[in-house]
Design a protein around this motif. Structure first.
Motif, PDB file in Angstrom:
ATOM      1  N   TYR A  94     -16.701 -33.885 -17.953  1.00 21.69           N
ATOM      2  CA  TYR A  94     -17.704 -33.664 -19.091  1.00 21.69           C
ATOM      3  C   TYR A  94     -19.036 -33.731 -19.094  1.00 21.69           C
ATOM      4  CZ  TYR A  94     -19.306 -34.148 -23.876  1.00 21.69           C
ATOM      5  OH  TYR A  94     -19.856 -34.100 -25.105  1.00 21.69           O
ATOM      6  N   GLN A  95     -19.347 -34.824 -18.320  1.00 17.53           N
ATOM      7  CA  GLN A  95     -20.867 -35.098 -18.308  1.00 17.53           C
ATOM      8  C   GLN A  95     -21.434 -33.988 -17.271  1.00 17.53           C
ATOM      9  OE1 GLN A  95     -22.015 -37.332 -20.497  1.00 17.53           O
ATOM     10  NE2 GLN A  95     -23.269 -38.100 -18.933  1.00 17.53           N
ATOM     11  N   GLY A  97     -20.513 -30.960 -17.152  1.00 19.28           N
ATOM     12  CA  GLY A  97     -20.641 -29.761 -17.954  1.00 19.28           C
ATOM     13  C   GLY A  97     -21.924 -29.978 -18.957  1.00 19.28           C
ATOM     14  N   GLN A  98     -22.139 -31.134 -19.611  1.00 25.35           N
ATOM     15  CA  GLN A  98     -23.159 -31.307 -20.239  1.00 25.35           C
ATOM     16  C   GLN A  98     -24.483 -31.098 -19.455  1.00 25.35           C
ATOM     17  OE1 GLN A  98     -23.373 -31.608 -23.597  1.00 25.35           O
ATOM     18  NE2 GLN A  98     -21.199 -31.567 -23.806  1.00 25.35           N
ATOM     19  N   GLN A  99     -24.637 -31.605 -18.427  1.00 21.39           N
ATOM     20  CA  GLN A  99     -25.749 -31.283 -17.582  1.00 21.39           C
ATOM     21  C   GLN A  99     -25.950 -29.936 -17.163  1.00 21.39           C
ATOM     22  OE1 GLN A  99     -28.071 -33.740 -16.827  1.00 21.39           O
ATOM     23  NE2 GLN A  99     -26.829 -35.143 -18.060  1.00 21.39           N
ATOM     24  N   GLN A 100     -24.940 -29.198 -17.016  1.00 11.12           N
ATOM     25  CA  GLN A 100     -25.084 -27.775 -16.548  1.00 11.12           C
ATOM     26  C   GLN A 100     -25.567 -27.005 -17.906  1.00 11.12           C
ATOM     27  OE1 GLN A 100     -24.538 -26.641 -13.737  1.00 11.12           O
ATOM     28  NE2 GLN A 100     -25.132 -24.745 -14.182  1.00 11.12           N
ATOM     29  N   GLN A 101     -25.050 -27.468 -19.206  1.00  9.18           N
ATOM     30  CA  GLN A 101     -25.457 -26.662 -20.135  1.00  9.18           C
ATOM     31  C   GLN A 101     -27.010 -27.019 -20.518  1.00  9.18           C
ATOM     32  OE1 GLN A 101     -23.503 -27.770 -23.834  1.00  9.18           O
ATOM     33  NE2 GLN A 101     -24.012 -26.005 -25.054  1.00  9.18           N
ATOM     34  N   ILE A 102     -27.422 -27.985 -20.398  1.00  5.50           N
ATOM     35  CA  ILE A 102     -28.836 -28.415 -20.540  1.00  5.50           C
ATOM     36  C   ILE A 102     -29.756 -27.836 -19.517  1.00  5.50           C
ATOM     37  CG2 ILE A 102     -30.384 -30.362 -20.362  1.00  5.50           C
ATOM     38  CD1 ILE A 102     -28.279 -32.299 -21.445  1.00  5.50           C
TER      39      ILE A 102
END
Length: 138
Positions: A94-95, A97-102
């Motif tokens: 999850y982390q 994925g969040q970093q990739q989206q940012i």
């Protein structure tokens, strides 16, 4: 044997004892012979406090450790460790994925800010469709 096994054995014994008077003599003789054979093969009860005189000091000190390792606490631990690893792994995914989206959003912002388009182009509804189509291609 755990408590459920012992309770089942008592229930079976009780049910057999209730019907004992109605069984034929040949059946009771076979049951008696089977019981005698089972008792002859039964291992003697071993206490974890018994220590063989030839056992070394370490073997005597660790004699009860085997029952601790194979007890109910170990079975709970055997379930808890993989579940905990799964939760930690899912949190890591999850982390990531969040970093990739940012990072993707920062890349779009940098591209928009460095481009030489007029401000009215950003207000155009077609521009949002263009940005979405560019994101899908990547």
């Amino acid at each position: 044997m755990n408590t459920d096994d012992i309770n089942l054995a008592y229930k079976v014994r009780h049910a057999l004892n209730e019907q004992l008077d109605t069984l034929p003599a040949s059946t009771t003789d076979r049951l008696a012979a089977a019981r005698a054979a089972a008792l002859a093969r039964k291992k003697p009860e071993a206490s974890f406090l018994q220590v063989k005189p030839t056992a070394s000091g370490w073997r005597a000190a660790l004699a009860g450790f085997g029952t601790f390792v194979s007890g109910p606490a170990m079975s709970r631990l055997a379930i808890a460790v993989p579940v905990l690893a799964l939760v930690i792994g899912m949190g890591g995914v999850y982390q990531h994925g969040q970093q990739q989206q940012i990072a993707d959003l920062a890349e779009i912002d940098a591209a928009v800010l460095s481009d030489e388009l007029p401000l009215t182009a950003y207000l155009d509804p077609g521009f949002n469709a263009y940005l979405e189509s560019q994101q899908r291609r990547q």
